[in-house]
Design a protein around this motif. Structure first.
Motif, PDB file in Angstrom:
ATOM      1  N   ASN A  28       0.815  -1.227   0.000  1.00 59.91           N
ATOM      2  CA  ASN A  28       0.000   0.000   0.000  1.00 59.91           C
ATOM      3  C   ASN A  28       0.841   1.266   0.000  1.00 59.91           C
ATOM      4  O   ASN A  28       0.351   2.353   0.349  1.00 59.91           O
ATOM      5  CB  ASN A  28      -0.956   0.027   1.201  1.00 59.91           C
ATOM      6  CG  ASN A  28      -1.952  -1.116   1.173  1.00 59.91           C
ATOM      7  OD1 ASN A  28      -2.244  -1.668   0.114  1.00 59.91           O
ATOM      8  ND2 ASN A  28      -2.467  -1.490   2.341  1.00 59.91           N
ATOM      9  N   ILE A  29       2.123   1.170  -0.391  1.00 56.31           N
ATOM     10  CA  ILE A  29       3.025   2.318  -0.355  1.00 56.31           C
ATOM     11  C   ILE A  29       2.886   3.104  -1.654  1.00 56.31           C
ATOM     12  O   ILE A  29       3.257   2.631  -2.735  1.00 56.31           O
ATOM     13  CB  ILE A  29       4.484   1.863  -0.154  1.00 56.31           C
ATOM     14  CG1 ILE A  29       4.632   1.107   1.172  1.00 56.31           C
ATOM     15  CG2 ILE A  29       5.425   3.059  -0.183  1.00 56.31           C
ATOM     16  CD1 ILE A  29       5.993   0.478   1.372  1.00 56.31           C
ATOM     17  N   SER A  30       2.364   4.313  -1.553  1.00 57.10           N
ATOM     18  CA  SER A  30       2.120   5.138  -2.741  1.00 57.10           C
ATOM     19  C   SER A  30       3.423   5.683  -3.302  1.00 57.10           C
ATOM     20  O   SER A  30       4.481   5.680  -2.650  1.00 57.10           O
ATOM     21  CB  SER A  30       1.186   6.293  -2.386  1.00 57.10           C
ATOM     22  OG  SER A  30       1.872   7.240  -1.582  1.00 57.10           O
ATOM     23  N   GLY A  31       3.338   6.216  -4.517  1.00 57.11           N
ATOM     24  CA  GLY A  31       4.498   6.872  -5.106  1.00 57.11           C
ATOM     25  C   GLY A  31       4.940   8.064  -4.292  1.00 57.11           C
ATOM     26  O   GLY A  31       6.143   8.316  -4.132  1.00 57.11           O
ATOM     27  N   THR A  32       3.981   8.816  -3.747  1.00 53.89           N
ATOM     28  CA  THR A  32       4.328   9.963  -2.902  1.00 53.89           C
ATOM     29  C   THR A  32       5.086   9.519  -1.661  1.00 53.89           C
ATOM     30  O   THR A  32       6.061  10.155  -1.253  1.00 53.89           O
ATOM     31  CB  THR A  32       3.052  10.723  -2.485  1.00 53.89           C
ATOM     32  OG1 THR A  32       2.396  11.219  -3.657  1.00 53.89           O
ATOM     33  CG2 THR A  32       3.379  11.878  -1.560  1.00 53.89           C
TER      34      THR A  32
END
Length: 439
Positions: free
Chosen positions: A266-270
């Motif tokens: 669940n680690i976003s690009g941001t």
């Protein structure tokens, strides 16, 4: 004449470079009538923790001649003081010419930069502190090794000790509730007399306000009970260090900017960019999270403290721990900081470096799965080894000047060089024990 009306008695507190609340009792009928400017000595921005004036060379700037500066009293920060039931404590910040070197002002500057990119930040601090069954008088009459901690030996997360200390824990919970410092957890940590208090997450500036207040109120409350509380990063070489971990998340348009349900973990690009920036600039900004000589005695292998700018997924040996969860809980834990931090500055460093990563589209290395201290030479440069090294890196960092301002970088670096020099000539008991007979 009868007693003063409650509304006329208020404590005003402003944070110095060391994270210590300095202030005075103010008698006024309108102290709570909106934010207002009062006059307050600028000396607190030129003192060290022992009230000695930090000297500057001819090329450096000090506050003028320690006259009065503008201080903005923040009416919304009013809290009940648990040891003084007839008055409130108001936080304040330096305004005008001194705002650029005010710790709270520095954090506000960083948060504005995040807001310019459409992000708002939330944070929650966790503090470990040690309680001693010593008064302010007895602790100065005894050698350190005779100080008596609240409990003996390590027993982290002890239910037995928590039950035995039920009255004490109830008092802590009560005064935190009265002072609008809501906790999400309170427990015994590993180490004699060690306790951890976790503040609930909230808006980042409010979170730092709460952290500053918690440290001061715990210390004052302990003294009214005939005890002493310390937030030193390392109280003894024989005990674990004391951390001041910071949980951080960012949102954009009401959504968790760190969360991507379709991405791995669940680690976003941001979030990748943000953590990448934290790691890239961790050594340059380290002094904001480890601001004292004692801070670096905590950052050792085997003590649940980082030794390099590393990250991992739910890995407590890393400097940054990504904590996967659903959209409301997904966040990171910044584990570099010790309990001795100035909360405003440590949070400014953690968020400021992350925002740099977003601006630069920073690349995040592979997460560490094992003990980060054992793997540090594989991919990461070690953290600064002492306060002098960390201060030098900060003072020379163009990114630090960009994020925090040249005037603050110069002033804070000067204060840390002074702190380093203040203890270098001192002869310790350890040196006497090691060298006296043998050398």
């Amino acid at each position: 004449m009868g007693p003063l009306h409650e509304s006329r008695k208020a404590l005003i507190g402003v944070c110095d470079f060391d994270g210590v609340l300095r202030g005075k009792l103010v008698l006024s009928d309108d102290v709570s009538a909106g934010d207002r400017i009062i006059k307050f000595s600028e000396a607190v921005l030129a003192w060290d923790c022992s009230d000695r004036v930090i000297q500057a060379n001819s090329a450096q700037e000090l506050p003028s001649v320690f006259g009065d500066a503008d201080l903005r009293v923040l009416s919304a920060t009013a809290r009940a003081v648990p040891t003084c039931h007839d008055r409130f404590l108001y936080l304040a910040e330096f305004a005008g010419a001194h705002e650029s070197i005010c710790p709270r002002g520095v954090l506000r500057k960083v948060l504005r930069r995040a807001a310019d990119h459409g992000y708002s930040c939330t944070a929650g601090f966790e503090f470990e502190f040690t309680l001693f069954n010593e008064s302010a008088e007895t602790i100065h009459k005894k050698p350190y090794d005779q100080w008596v901690p609240l409990t003996r030996g390590p027993f982290g997360y002890s239910v037995a000790r928590t039950l035995a200390s039920n009255e004490l824990f109830d008092e802590i919970l009560a005064f935190c509730d009265d002072a609008r410092l809501p906790l999400s957890g309170l427990h015994f940590e590993t180490g004699p007399g060690a306790i951890e208090a976790s503040l609930r997450h909230c808006d980042a500036l409010e979170a730092a306000d709460r952290a500053v207040l918690l440290k001061s109120i715990v210390k004052s409350w302990a003294q009214t009970r005939g005890m002493m509380a310390t937030f030193m990063a390392k109280v003894s070489e024989n005990w674990p260090g004391q951390s001041g971990h910071i949980h951080i998340s960012m949102s954009s348009n009401g959504q968790n900017a760190f969360y991507d349900g379709k991405a791995s973990r669940n680690i976003s690009g941001t979030m990748n960019q943000f953590v990448g920036g934290q790691l890239k600039y961790m050594n340059d900004f380290c002094v904001l999270a480890a601001p004292n000589v004692n801070s670096y005695k905590r950052l050792l292998p085997g003590f649940w403290a980082p030794t390099c700018p590393s990250w991992g997924v739910d890995n407590r040996s890393c400097a940054v721990r990504v904590i996967p969860g659903n959209e409301s809980a997904h966040r990171l834990e910044y584990r570099l900081s010790g309990a001795d931090i100035n909360p405003y500055l440590a949070l400014a460093g953690a968020i400021g470096s992350g925002i740099l990563g977003v601006e630069e589209n920073a690349v995040l290395a592979t997460p560490i799965a094992g003990d980060a201290s054992e793997e540090r030479h594989a991919a990461y440069e070690p953290l600064p080894q002492n306060l002098a090294e960390a201060t030098s890196r900060f003072a020379q960092s163009q990114e630090a000047i960009d994020v925090f301002g040249d005037r603050f970088v110069e002033a804070f670096s000067r204060s840390r060089r002074w702190e380093w020099d203040a203890v270098q000539h001192r002869v310790s008991d350890c040196e006497r024990e090691r060298y006296f007979e043998v050398i």
